[in-house]
Motif scaffolding. Structure first.
Motif, PDB file in Angstrom:
ATOM      1  N   GLU A   1      16.854  27.712  44.195  1.00 53.02           N
ATOM      2  CA  GLU A   1      16.991  27.751  45.506  1.00 53.02           C
ATOM      3  C   GLU A   1      16.299  29.323  45.898  1.00 53.02           C
ATOM      4  O   GLU A   1      16.499  29.609  47.094  1.00 53.02           O
ATOM      5  N   TYR A   2      15.635  29.678  44.806  1.00 61.41           N
ATOM      6  CA  TYR A   2      14.914  31.141  45.273  1.00 61.41           C
ATOM      7  C   TYR A   2      13.666  30.743  46.225  1.00 61.41           C
ATOM      8  O   TYR A   2      12.915  29.767  46.042  1.00 61.41           O
ATOM      9  N   LYS A   3      13.527  31.722  47.078  1.00 61.86           N
ATOM     10  CA  LYS A   3      12.225  31.603  47.798  1.00 61.86           C
ATOM     11  C   LYS A   3      11.441  33.095  47.639  1.00 61.86           C
ATOM     12  O   LYS A   3      11.960  33.985  47.316  1.00 61.86           O
ATOM     13  N   LEU A   4      10.197  32.750  47.781  1.00 60.27           N
ATOM     14  CA  LEU A   4       9.262  33.820  47.539  1.00 60.27           C
ATOM     15  C   LEU A   4       9.524  34.864  48.540  1.00 60.27           C
ATOM     16  O   LEU A   4       9.734  34.782  49.883  1.00 60.27           O
ATOM     17  N   ASN A   5       9.539  36.257  48.339  1.00 63.47           N
ATOM     18  CA  ASN A   5       9.753  37.424  49.243  1.00 63.47           C
ATOM     19  C   ASN A   5       8.815  38.400  48.943  1.00 63.47           C
ATOM     20  O   ASN A   5       8.122  38.286  48.110  1.00 63.47           O
ATOM     21  N   ARG A   6       8.936  39.510  49.736  1.00 58.19           N
ATOM     22  CA  ARG A   6       7.859  40.530  49.504  1.00 58.19           C
ATOM     23  C   ARG A   6       7.730  41.207  48.281  1.00 58.19           C
ATOM     24  O   ARG A   6       6.780  41.364  47.661  1.00 58.19           O
ATOM     25  N   GLN A   7       9.056  41.400  47.586  1.00 56.54           N
ATOM     26  CA  GLN A   7       8.935  41.939  46.055  1.00 56.54           C
ATOM     27  C   GLN A   7       8.473  41.027  45.354  1.00 56.54           C
ATOM     28  O   GLN A   7       7.394  41.569  44.281  1.00 56.54           O
ATOM     29  N   THR A   8       8.583  39.735  45.043  1.00 57.78           N
ATOM     30  CA  THR A   8       8.341  39.001  44.040  1.00 57.78           C
ATOM     31  C   THR A   8       6.850  38.465  44.560  1.00 57.78           C
ATOM     32  O   THR A   8       5.873  38.355  43.788  1.00 57.78           O
ATOM     33  N   LEU A   9       6.352  38.658  45.760  1.00 58.47           N
ATOM     34  CA  LEU A   9       5.020  38.289  46.015  1.00 58.47           C
ATOM     35  C   LEU A   9       4.223  39.302  45.538  1.00 58.47           C
ATOM     36  O   LEU A   9       2.987  38.966  45.066  1.00 58.47           O
ATOM     37  N   LYS A  10       4.512  40.678  45.628  1.00 58.20           N
ATOM     38  CA  LYS A  10       3.979  41.718  45.218  1.00 58.20           C
ATOM     39  C   LYS A  10       3.689  41.941  43.676  1.00 58.20           C
ATOM     40  O   LYS A  10       2.651  41.994  42.941  1.00 58.20           O
ATOM     41  N   SER A  11       4.916  41.600  43.004  1.00 52.24           N
ATOM     42  CA  SER A  11       4.890  41.768  41.643  1.00 52.24           C
ATOM     43  C   SER A  11       4.417  40.524  40.660  1.00 52.24           C
ATOM     44  O   SER A  11       4.077  40.779  39.619  1.00 52.24           O
TER      45      SER A  11
ATOM     46  N   SER B   1       6.570  29.860  43.837  1.00 49.08           N
ATOM     47  CA  SER B   1       5.204  30.178  44.414  1.00 49.08           C
ATOM     48  C   SER B   1       4.049  29.485  44.037  1.00 49.08           C
ATOM     49  O   SER B   1       2.976  29.833  44.251  1.00 49.08           O
ATOM     50  N   GLN B   2       4.222  28.123  43.554  1.00 51.61           N
ATOM     51  CA  GLN B   2       3.271  27.289  42.930  1.00 51.61           C
ATOM     52  C   GLN B   2       2.337  27.021  44.169  1.00 51.61           C
ATOM     53  O   GLN B   2       1.071  26.667  43.871  1.00 51.61           O
ATOM     54  N   GLY B   3       2.965  26.630  45.180  1.00 50.68           N
ATOM     55  CA  GLY B   3       2.309  25.997  46.164  1.00 50.68           C
ATOM     56  C   GLY B   3       1.378  27.195  46.925  1.00 50.68           C
ATOM     57  O   GLY B   3       0.164  26.980  47.339  1.00 50.68           O
ATOM     58  N   THR B   4       2.140  28.327  46.902  1.00 46.76           N
ATOM     59  CA  THR B   4       1.399  29.472  47.766  1.00 46.76           C
ATOM     60  C   THR B   4       0.405  30.025  46.926  1.00 46.76           C
ATOM     61  O   THR B   4      -0.846  30.254  47.511  1.00 46.76           O
TER      62      THR B   4
END
Length: 477
Positions: A228-238, A392-395
């Motif tokens: 159920e994890y969603k992409l957030n600012r931290q994982t987006l950056k890292s 984040s596969q779709g993103t």
């Protein structure tokens, strides 16, 4: 909440084709429609401007660029939605709307010049708006349908399906446009998207996100646990915007700009003076050499890529570098060949064309080029999937599609401008194109040295989340 399944079509014991065939149906619909675009640029230009003897290269390039740029921009939005909502519903609705706008295109006016052109342009932009969801949806679903060691074969099957139906669309579209039945082609294309929507609705089962990650697969496949994890600012950056991901995205701009320019200039080069090869003959020529090249390339290179790629992502980077370098060299050879001068009647006669031995040598270059380009698709996709988290596969596919489509979509416009600049000299244009390969090759060389560090960061995050999920659902191995 997503209606997720860990059975049916996504069961790993079934063959790859048995798990992904609805996605292949979608690829077939896309390939068939898109295949007729480039090969019918000159006939369509003559249909819209019947009194003009010259090819409206900028307007025709602009029409394709408009659709592709819309496709690329909207892919970012669709990618974000696909990572948060049920993917099956998004791709189903997108297919319906693409079919509707292709059907509307059947009623496009012709013969009126620029006012008629605007109808075609706006309609193609609308098609691109909804067609763009397919890439992120297929990318994300494929990541959860297949094991890591099956990824090259997955992307290979997508490529082969697209190529076969692309050239089928080229041939059928060329025949129907030449004979004045272009509306029949659009009716077939619209019908294929409505059929595709039906297949997606009935046969795709939404898989759990992350179910094919080795560290997550056991708990997700044997319990009610969900990722159920969603992409957030931290994982987006890292992760999503890690150095490797950014460089791969930038490389996509260079490589796809090249392919976009070549696709614009190759077919008009064959069809224009003094070669005069008819669109239907051009399509048949491509089918005889490009399609077998892609198929044979897939047969020999897909499993090889999975086997070599399993030993490390660096090996996939090497295969991408080999693909780009070899493909550009063969394109340069194709345009440098002494093509014979033909009358329009001779160019429409395949029996006349095969009497020239040079065409068989050119065909062998096209055959080799199709096979080696496949090596790029077989490895670039798995690299991007491995560098990103399940959520984040779709993103990442959306951003990648934006870069690729924006550059590929700019190719026809840039190619048209280059052709005008050098006085319709195709050989001079392809020499400019060769220079565009240098940035892409250099970027992949840099990726080779940093990719393992970025990949390890993603795997460490997945490992920590696997522990959290097991604790949350009180799961013991």
């Amino acid at each position: 909440m997503e209606n997720e399944s860990n059975s049916s079509i996504c069961t790993s014991k079934r063959s790859i084709i048995a798990r992904i065939w609805p996605l292949l149906v979608y690829q077939a619909s896309c390939g068939f429609f898109i295949g007729a675009e480039f090969i019918n640029l000159i006939p369509l230009s003559r249909m819209i401007w019947p009194n003009d003897l010259y090819f409206h290269s900028i307007e025709m390039g602009g029409m394709i660029t408009g659709r592709l740029w819309t496709d690329g921009i909207m892919a970012i939005v669709w990618g974000w939605l696909i990572d948060r909502f049920q993917r099956k519903k998004i791709i189903f609705r997108g297919s319906i709307f693409v079919g509707i706008f292709i059907f509307i295109n059947m009623f496009a006016p012709i013969g009126g010049g620029t006012p008629n052109y605007w109808f075609w342009l706006i309609n193609r932009i609308c098609i691109g708006f909804f067609m763009s969801q397919g890439g992120p949806a297929i990318y994300s679903l494929g990541n959860d349908f297949l094991e890591k060691e099956e990824k090259s074969r997955f992307f290979g099957l997508l490529l082969i399906t697209f190529v076969i139906f692309q050239f089928t669309g080229m041939f059928v579209g060329a025949l129907l446009f030449e004979s004045g039945y272009w509306r029949v082609f659009l009716l077939i294309s619209a019908g294929s998207y409505f059929l595709n929507a039906t297949v997606i609705s009935r046969f795709i089962k939404e898989p759990k996100r992350g179910i094919r990650e080795p560290k997550l697969s056991q708990i997700l496949s044997t319990t009610d646990a969900r990722y159920e994890y969603k992409l957030n600012r931290q994982t987006l950056k890292s992760t999503t915007f890690s150095k490797s991901n950014i460089l791969v995205l930038l490389e996509g701009f260079s490589t796809n700009l090249i392919f976009g320019i070549i696709d614009l200039i190759l077919l008009p080069f064959m069809q224009s003076e003094p070669h005069n090869i008819a669109p239907s003959t051009t399509a048949l020529f491509q089918i005889l050499f490009s399609v077998p090249g892609s198929i044979i390339g897939f047969i020999f290179l897909a499993k090889l890529s999975d086997r070599i790629g399993k030993k490390g992502l660096k090996n996939r980077v090497i295969m991408v570098l080999v693909s780009i370098s070899t493909a550009v060299f063969t394109f340069l050879m194709i345009f440098s060949m002494p093509w014979p001068s033909l009358t329009p009647e001779e160019g429409a006669n395949i029996g006349m064309i095969v009497q020239y031995p040079i065409f068989f040598f050119i065909g062998s270059m096209i055959f080799m080029n199709s096979a080696i380009i496949g090596l790029y698709a077989l490895n670039q996709g798995p690299i991007i999937q491995e560098l990103n988290l399940p959520e984040s596969q779709g993103t990442i596919r959306g951003w990648n599609q934006f870069i690729e489509v924006a550059s590929y979509g700019s190719g026809p416009l840039v190619g048209g401008i280059l052709l005008q600049f050098v006085g319709q000299n195709y050989q001079s244009t392809i020499q400019f194109v060769v220079l565009f390969t240098i940035p892409g090759i250099l970027l992949w060389v840099i990726v080779y040295f940093i990719i393992e560090k970025d990949h390890k960061r993603v795997q460490d995050l997945i490992s920590s989340r696997a522990v959290e999920i097991k604790e949350k659902y009180h799961w013991n191995e």
